[in-house]
Design an enzyme around this catalytic site. Structure first.
Site, mmCIF file in Angstrom:
data_model
loop_
_atom_site.group_PDB
_atom_site.id
_atom_site.type_symbol
_atom_site.label_atom_id
_atom_site.label_comp_id
_atom_site.label_asym_id
_atom_site.label_seq_id
_atom_site.Cartn_x
_atom_site.Cartn_y
_atom_site.Cartn_z
ATOM 1 N N LYS A 79 0.830 -1.193 0.000
ATOM 2 C CA LYS A 79 0.000 0.000 0.000
ATOM 3 C C LYS A 79 0.874 1.256 0.000
ATOM 4 C CE LYS A 79 -2.190 3.431 2.276
ATOM 5 N NZ LYS A 79 -1.635 4.442 3.189
ATOM 6 N N ASP A 94 -6.145 0.229 0.332
ATOM 7 C CA ASP A 94 -6.291 0.656 1.719
ATOM 8 C C ASP A 94 -7.666 0.206 2.195
ATOM 9 O OD1 ASP A 94 -7.989 2.324 0.372
ATOM 10 O OD2 ASP A 94 -7.712 3.937 1.800
#
Length: 215
Positions: free
Chosen positions: A122, A140
């Site tokens: 991420k 996310d």
DNA sequence: CTCCCGATAT
DNA sequence: ATATCAGGAG
């Protein structure tokens, strides 16, 4: 399968119309700052991260500065972002590695970035996409939640979700699409009380249909 | 799976 | 009071 394509098409049309100027909401002026800000943003709102980094980046201007930091003092500096012990340790360690192995410049390759402590896919994708023009899907909590609600993935693991989404979203849109999804999630498709009435995709949404089914 | 962990919305 | 917030490591 064919239905997923149709949902994605409508989703992208909606996102491009509603969130045409979506971008990263963290404050930064270079890749170094975005990397640190993104690590601090784990389980924390961007707003609070910006408040912390506003003063933090005057004190620490490079990986060298973090590598030399007093760990206790550094923990206090970033305390409001939560998980501050782990974050401080990871950033210090990562900075030492960048100074020693990469001559003080962060690697621009996802496989190298992910080896650094505190950096997962991420975080790596945020920096690569926004600073180095290397597209990546940022899975996310928002992207995960919305993708699951719309049935774009059956997985719960972020790495698998990323792969599922890479099959569905055109590569050149990955970075922008991620930011659009995040705004969509904050704005309408929130975790707690999603505004399904104002969502044009509710007819495809498992969450909405379940909610209606129960009521 | 658990732990890290403060601030805010509900 | 409790769930959640731009996750990652062990």
């Amino acid at each position: 399968m064919i239905n997923k394509k149709k949902i994605v098409e409508e989703l992208i049309r909606f996102l491009d119309e509603r969130y045409s100027d979506a971008k990263c909401s963290l404050d930064y002026v270079n890749p170094f700052q975005l990397l640190i800000a993104t690590i601090l943003s784990a389980q924390c709102t961007d707003e609070r991260v910006n408040k912390v980094t506003c003063t933090l980046f005057k004190k620490y201007r490079s990986f060298e500065d973090f590598a030399r930091a007093d760990i206790e003092e550094f923990m206090e500096d970033i305390k409001p972002t939560g998980f501050y012990r782990n974050k401080a340790k990871n950033i210090k360690k990562l900075s030492e590695i960048v100074v020693e192995k990469y001559d003080g410049k962060m690697p621009e390759d996802i496989d190298e970035l992910v080896k650094l402590p505190g950096i997962g896919r991420k975080t790596a994708n945020v920096v690569l996409g926004n600073c180095f023009g290397k597209p990546g899907i940022v899975v996310d909590t928002h992207v995960k939640r919305i993708s699951q609600r719309l049935g774009l993935t059956d997985n719960d693991n972020p790495d698998k979700i990323e792969r599922d989404l890479m099959e569905l979203i055109p590569e050149e849109k990955w970075t922008k699409w991620s930011h659009q999804m995040i705004e969509f999630g904050r704005d309408i498709c929130s975790a707690r009380k999603p505004k399904c009435e104002s969502c044009p995709l509710s007819k495809y949404c498992g969450f909405y249909l379940d909610k209606k089914g129960v009521m």
